[in-house]
Design a protein around this motif. Structure first.
Motif, mmCIF file in Angstrom:
data_model
loop_
_atom_site.group_PDB
_atom_site.id
_atom_site.type_symbol
_atom_site.label_atom_id
_atom_site.label_comp_id
_atom_site.label_asym_id
_atom_site.label_seq_id
_atom_site.Cartn_x
_atom_site.Cartn_y
_atom_site.Cartn_z
ATOM 1 N N ALA A 305 -3.238 -13.020 -1.743
ATOM 2 C CA ALA A 305 -4.238 -12.076 -2.031
ATOM 3 C C ALA A 305 -5.671 -12.505 -2.402
ATOM 4 N N GLN A 306 -5.786 -13.579 -3.115
ATOM 5 C CA GLN A 306 -6.849 -14.362 -3.224
ATOM 6 C C GLN A 306 -7.397 -14.882 -2.030
ATOM 7 N N ILE A 307 -6.728 -15.509 -1.149
ATOM 8 C CA ILE A 307 -7.175 -16.065 0.028
ATOM 9 C C ILE A 307 -7.683 -14.964 1.116
ATOM 10 N N MET A 308 -7.118 -13.709 0.875
ATOM 11 C CA MET A 308 -7.665 -12.638 1.765
ATOM 12 C C MET A 308 -8.948 -12.183 1.211
ATOM 13 N N GLU A 309 -8.892 -12.038 0.029
ATOM 14 C CA GLU A 309 -10.228 -11.717 -0.489
ATOM 15 C C GLU A 309 -11.504 -12.565 -0.368
ATOM 16 N N SER A 310 -11.118 -13.765 -0.434
ATOM 17 C CA SER A 310 -12.330 -14.459 -0.255
ATOM 18 C C SER A 310 -12.560 -14.766 1.240
ATOM 19 N N GLN A 311 -11.625 -14.544 2.010
ATOM 20 C CA GLN A 311 -12.002 -14.947 3.198
ATOM 21 C C GLN A 311 -12.551 -13.670 4.261
ATOM 22 N N TYR A 312 -12.033 -12.420 3.600
ATOM 23 C CA TYR A 312 -12.172 -11.157 4.235
ATOM 24 C C TYR A 312 -12.814 -9.829 3.261
ATOM 25 N N GLY A 313 -13.149 -10.341 2.081
ATOM 26 C CA GLY A 313 -13.497 -9.345 1.224
ATOM 27 C C GLY A 313 -14.745 -8.711 1.564
ATOM 28 N N HIS A 314 -15.759 -9.524 2.579
ATOM 29 C CA HIS A 314 -16.848 -8.540 2.867
ATOM 30 C C HIS A 314 -16.574 -7.471 3.841
ATOM 31 N N LEU A 315 -15.462 -7.611 4.366
ATOM 32 C CA LEU A 315 -15.036 -6.410 5.103
ATOM 33 C C LEU A 315 -14.268 -5.297 4.584
ATOM 34 N N PHE A 316 -14.094 -5.235 3.319
ATOM 35 C CA PHE A 316 -13.375 -4.372 2.414
ATOM 36 C C PHE A 316 -14.221 -3.239 2.165
ATOM 37 N N ASP A 317 -13.857 -1.922 2.335
ATOM 38 C CA ASP A 317 -14.683 -1.049 1.927
ATOM 39 C C ASP A 317 -14.286 -0.536 0.437
ATOM 40 N N LYS A 318 -13.031 -0.895 0.133
ATOM 41 C CA LYS A 318 -12.348 -0.117 -0.896
ATOM 42 C C LYS A 318 -11.240 -1.158 -1.544
ATOM 43 N N ILE A 319 -11.213 -1.397 -2.767
ATOM 44 C CA ILE A 319 -10.096 -2.348 -3.252
ATOM 45 C C ILE A 319 -9.286 -1.552 -3.937
ATOM 46 N N ILE A 320 -7.980 -1.335 -3.949
ATOM 47 C CA ILE A 320 -7.230 -0.510 -4.945
ATOM 48 C C ILE A 320 -6.057 -1.312 -5.285
ATOM 49 N N ILE A 321 -5.940 -1.573 -6.703
ATOM 50 C CA ILE A 321 -4.935 -2.478 -7.330
ATOM 51 C C ILE A 321 -3.559 -1.645 -7.554
ATOM 52 N N ASN A 322 -2.528 -2.274 -6.862
ATOM 53 C CA ASN A 322 -1.139 -1.306 -6.985
ATOM 54 C C ASN A 322 -0.279 -1.986 -8.144
ATOM 55 N N ASP A 323 -0.800 -1.428 -9.266
ATOM 56 C CA ASP A 323 -0.097 -1.608 -10.313
ATOM 57 C C ASP A 323 1.143 -0.684 -10.700
ATOM 58 N N ASP A 324 0.504 0.543 -10.900
ATOM 59 C CA ASP A 324 1.706 1.525 -10.930
ATOM 60 C C ASP A 324 1.382 2.316 -9.682
ATOM 61 N N LEU A 325 2.503 2.317 -9.132
ATOM 62 C CA LEU A 325 2.621 3.123 -7.634
ATOM 63 C C LEU A 325 1.961 4.424 -7.819
ATOM 64 N N THR A 326 2.279 5.300 -8.608
ATOM 65 C CA THR A 326 1.879 6.634 -8.738
ATOM 66 C C THR A 326 0.193 6.619 -8.758
ATOM 67 N N VAL A 327 -0.115 5.812 -9.656
ATOM 68 C CA VAL A 327 -1.327 5.607 -10.030
ATOM 69 C C VAL A 327 -2.221 5.145 -8.840
ATOM 70 N N ALA A 328 -1.909 4.085 -8.039
ATOM 71 C CA ALA A 328 -2.295 3.658 -6.759
ATOM 72 C C ALA A 328 -2.459 4.680 -5.766
ATOM 73 N N PHE A 329 -1.238 5.726 -5.756
ATOM 74 C CA PHE A 329 -1.269 6.455 -4.739
ATOM 75 C C PHE A 329 -2.465 7.359 -4.857
ATOM 76 N N ASN A 330 -2.324 8.047 -6.060
ATOM 77 C CA ASN A 330 -3.535 8.959 -6.393
ATOM 78 C C ASN A 330 -4.998 8.440 -5.983
ATOM 79 N N GLU A 331 -5.099 7.106 -6.248
ATOM 80 C CA GLU A 331 -6.536 6.608 -6.173
ATOM 81 C C GLU A 331 -6.691 6.650 -4.438
#
Ligand code: 5GP
Length: 352
Positions: A305-331
């Motif tokens: 995840a760190q590699i992806m974020e440092s290499q491609y982070g500029h292409l991300f429109d949104k970052i969602i942390i999948n801690d609790d699945l239900t919370v992540a799904f609602n987001e």
């Protein structure tokens, strides 16, 4: 806020803190920003320091930010220095800049030309993300939906989120049907599980850049075509696509207007707590072989995840942390709803 005449908006593709910038003429005059922020350019009169303000900011005062050209040059320079440093010690005969540090000692002598870098006066600025000019975009009611690209490390729960989204509204969300060269099984139908094609046709399609990605498994090819995305969008559905982040740049066109969501793992402590009884399918090719998560899986997920974020982070429109699945799904759901109604920023380069 639609752009008025002479007003230019840019999306920052890096974090900037003027207090850390040794080159800025006056730190107090600097404007700090984070990757993804939208800035309004107030002046580009100076070649090195532009004046900008945060878009929608009530404070009209502009601050100094490094110009694109200046930032590109110094970042490329810094990168070249990092690339070259180990070489200066290990390779005295070095004439140009070489990226040989990536190679093992054994390969260094034999593989020089492969990693030849540009001369010192032509830094490679093409892959240095600085700013991207953007313009407001809002989907019209009769317009096709934007392509939604989901990226994230193996095991983060991307497939589960995708599945939940699909079953939440099967009329509204769709996924692509992949192509394969393997024989159709009796219970399968062409165009449902896969689009079954010959090896020859698959190879021709690869040659003609018809695939977003493809791979080989047990002597057969599998791949996702660009046309399969088109056919989901043509049905007036939101197309959900999960791919490796490096493929995203090929999809960044006006036709697809990709909205990229990064599904990010929480801290390793939270991974241990939340994934205790879960299972991981470690790769696409290990389908069916779900195993309980190991400590290495968690570490690998965080690292990846760190590699992806440092290499491609500029292409991300949104970052969602999948801690609790239900919370992540609602987001995720909220993000999709907003995508269809709110104004978003898209690169100006998509328009021409
Ligand atoms: P099967 O032949 O059993 O349906 O699938 C074999 C493997 O092909 C699975 O591991 C599956 O994940 C992989 N696969 C299916 N579709 C694609 C695709 O579009 N691209 C790639 N690279 N692999 C795929």
């Amino acid at each position: 806020t639609p752009s008025k005449e002479g007003k230019m908006f840019i999306k920052a593709l890096f974090d900037y803190d003027p207090n850390e910038d040794k080159a800025i003429p006056c730190k107090e005059a600097g404007l700090s920003f984070k990757k993804g922020d939208i800035l309004q350019i107030m002046s580009q009169d100076d070649a090195t320091w532009w004046q900008a303000r945060h878009e929608g900011d009530a404070n009209p005062r502009a601050g100094l930010i490094p110009s694109k050209h200046f930032q590109e040059r110094r970042l490329a320079l810094r990168r070249t220095e990092i690339l070259v440093q180990p070489l200066k010690v290990s390779n005295r005969k070095s004439s140009g800049f070489r990226r040989s540090f990536r190679l093992s000692r054994k390969d260094k002598k034999t593989n020089k030309s492969m990693y030849e870098c540009k001369k010192s006066d032509q830094y490679d600025t093409a892959d240095v993300p600085t700013y991207e000019e953007v313009t407001p975009y809002r989907r019209q009611t009769n317009e096709k939906y934007r392509l939604v690209v989901l990226v994230g490390p193996v095991g983060v729960g991307l497939n589960e989120l995708k599945r939940k989204l699909l079953i939440s509204d099967t009329q509204h969300y769709g996924v692509t049907v992949p192509h394969t060269t393997r024989a159709r099984r009796s219970q399968e139908s062409d165009g449902v599980e896969y689009i079954f094609i010959s090896k020859h046709l698959f190879e021709t399609d690869v040659q003609n850049n018809k695939f977003i990605e493809y791979g080989e498994y047990k002597n057969n090819y599998y791949g996702t075509s660009i046309d399969s995305v088109r056919s989901v969008l043509a049905k007036n559905k939101v197309c959900l696509l999960d791919v490796q982040p490096h493929t995203v740049k090929h999809l960044r066109t006006l036709e697809f207007k990709p909205y990229v969501i990064f599904i990010k793992p929480p801290s390793i402590e939270r991974l241990r707590e939340t994934r205790k009884n879960a299972k991981i399918i470690s790769s696409r090719d290990d389908q069916g072989a779900a195993k309980p998560f190991t400590e290495e899986d968690f570490q690998e997920m965080i690292k990846s995840a760190q590699i992806m974020e440092s290499q491609y982070g500029h292409l991300f429109d949104k970052i969602i942390i999948n801690d609790d699945l239900t919370v992540a799904f609602n987001e995720l759901k909220t993000t999709f709803d907003k995508l269809e109604t709110d104004t978003h920023w898209i690169p100006v380069s998509w328009l021409h």
